[in-house]
Design a protein around this motif. Structure first.
Motif, PDB file in Angstrom:
ATOM      1  N   GLU A 181       1.138  -0.982  -0.111  1.00  0.00           N
ATOM      2  CA  GLU A 181      -0.010   0.349   0.070  1.00  0.00           C
ATOM      3  C   GLU A 181       0.633   1.527   0.229  1.00  0.00           C
ATOM      4  O   GLU A 181       0.625   1.990  -0.951  1.00  0.00           O
ATOM      5  CB  GLU A 181      -0.940   0.025   1.041  1.00  0.00           C
TER       6      GLU A 181
ATOM      7  N   LEU B 119       2.178   2.028  -3.132  1.00  0.00           N
ATOM      8  CA  LEU B 119       1.202   2.280  -4.489  1.00  0.00           C
ATOM      9  C   LEU B 119       1.334   3.362  -4.085  1.00  0.00           C
ATOM     10  O   LEU B 119       0.899   4.236  -5.242  1.00  0.00           O
ATOM     11  CB  LEU B 119       0.261   2.075  -4.635  1.00  0.00           C
TER      12      LEU B 119
ATOM     13  N   TYR C  88      -7.473   4.757  -2.536  1.00  0.00           N
ATOM     14  CA  TYR C  88      -7.319   3.418  -3.049  1.00  0.00           C
ATOM     15  C   TYR C  88      -7.377   2.402  -1.709  1.00  0.00           C
ATOM     16  O   TYR C  88      -7.816   3.264  -0.924  1.00  0.00           O
ATOM     17  CB  TYR C  88      -5.866   3.318  -3.364  1.00  0.00           C
TER      18      TYR C  88
ATOM     19  N   SER D  33      -7.443  -1.299  -0.863  1.00  0.00           N
ATOM     20  CA  SER D  33      -6.646  -2.412  -0.922  1.00  0.00           C
ATOM     21  C   SER D  33      -7.075  -3.448   0.462  1.00  0.00           C
ATOM     22  O   SER D  33      -7.636  -3.260   1.425  1.00  0.00           O
ATOM     23  CB  SER D  33      -4.828  -1.735  -0.446  1.00  0.00           C
ATOM     24  N   SER D  34      -5.990  -5.054   0.251  1.00  0.00           N
ATOM     25  CA  SER D  34      -6.275  -5.128   0.993  1.00  0.00           C
ATOM     26  C   SER D  34      -4.895  -6.403   1.578  1.00  0.00           C
ATOM     27  O   SER D  34      -3.770  -5.755   0.844  1.00  0.00           O
ATOM     28  CB  SER D  34      -7.405  -6.474   1.051  1.00  0.00           C
TER      29      SER D  34
ATOM     30  N   VAL E 260      -2.824  -9.756  -4.392  1.00  0.00           N
ATOM     31  CA  VAL E 260      -3.483  -8.519  -3.790  1.00  0.00           C
ATOM     32  C   VAL E 260      -4.701  -7.888  -4.791  1.00  0.00           C
ATOM     33  O   VAL E 260      -3.961  -7.175  -5.922  1.00  0.00           O
ATOM     34  CB  VAL E 260      -2.687  -7.465  -2.977  1.00  0.00           C
ATOM     35  N   ASN E 261      -5.596  -7.896  -3.933  1.00  0.00           N
ATOM     36  CA  ASN E 261      -7.155  -6.512  -5.443  1.00  0.00           C
ATOM     37  C   ASN E 261      -6.725  -5.066  -4.877  1.00  0.00           C
ATOM     38  O   ASN E 261      -6.653  -5.565  -3.129  1.00  0.00           O
ATOM     39  CB  ASN E 261      -8.069  -7.711  -4.921  1.00  0.00           C
ATOM     40  N   ALA E 262      -7.545  -4.455  -5.043  1.00  0.00           N
ATOM     41  CA  ALA E 262      -7.130  -3.138  -4.819  1.00  0.00           C
ATOM     42  C   ALA E 262      -8.107  -2.315  -5.468  1.00  0.00           C
ATOM     43  O   ALA E 262      -7.908  -2.657  -6.973  1.00  0.00           O
ATOM     44  CB  ALA E 262      -5.855  -2.551  -5.269  1.00  0.00           C
TER      45      ALA E 262
ATOM     46  N   GLU F 187     -10.090  -1.498 -11.377  1.00  0.00           N
ATOM     47  CA  GLU F 187      -9.928  -2.662 -10.143  1.00  0.00           C
ATOM     48  C   GLU F 187      -8.168  -3.341 -10.212  1.00  0.00           C
ATOM     49  O   GLU F 187      -8.232  -2.916 -12.030  1.00  0.00           O
ATOM     50  CB  GLU F 187     -11.421  -3.144  -9.577  1.00  0.00           C
TER      51      GLU F 187
ATOM     52  N   GLN G 124      -5.198  -5.617  -9.667  1.00  0.00           N
ATOM     53  CA  GLN G 124      -5.220  -7.293  -8.728  1.00  0.00           C
ATOM     54  C   GLN G 124      -3.449  -7.169  -9.069  1.00  0.00           C
ATOM     55  O   GLN G 124      -2.976  -7.422 -10.403  1.00  0.00           O
ATOM     56  CB  GLN G 124      -5.667  -8.219  -9.518  1.00  0.00           C
TER      57      GLN G 124
END
Length: 132
Positions: free
Chosen positions: A4, A7, A40, A42-43, A61-63, A125, A127
């Motif tokens: 994160e 990013l 943003y 994120s996870s 990771v999906n965001a 989205e 990934q």
């Protein structure tokens, strides 16, 4: 540097955003003040798993990226810059000492107009896959 933070560092290079990049939510903005900006979401992602070896060091990771602008033309320009940035993140280290992104996939950006604040929004989205 975690994903994160890396990013966010990458997104800060999109100069028209003027470093208005926020996690999860943004301060209230109106067309005349505080836009454009990017949110943003994120996870922690999901670790890859192999039969016999269990969980591996790589993860997916999906965001979601939400770009908000007062003018539609600005929204389009920012979206184009962000998509180009995302494509350029594949096969390199992002941020300052962040993860090496092995694979990045983005979905079709979806544009909407929000009548209450009178702002345009684009949701994209992504990934990513990287080793930790």
């Amino acid at each position: 540097m975690d994903f994160e933070a890396a990013l966010k560092k990458e997104l800060e290079t999109v100069t028209i955003l003027n470093k208005r990049i926020y996690p999860l939510t943004a301060p209230e903005a109106i067309p005349a003040n505080g836009v454009p900006y990017l949110i943003y979401i994120s996870s922690e992602g999901v670790r890859a798993k192999s039969i016999g070896e269990g969980y591996l060091s790589g993860k997916t990771v999906n965001a979601e990226l939400h770009i908000v602008a007062a003018r539609y033309a600005d929204l389009k320009a920012i979206t184009n810059n962000v998509v180009a940035l995302l494509i350029g993140m594949e096969q390199r280290v992002i941020g300052t000492g962040g993860p090496y992104i092995q694979e990045l996939t983005y979905r079709t950006p979806v544009e909407i107009y929000e009548s209450q604040p009178k702002l345009y929004r684009c949701v994209t989205e992504i990934q990513v896959y990287f080793e930790e």
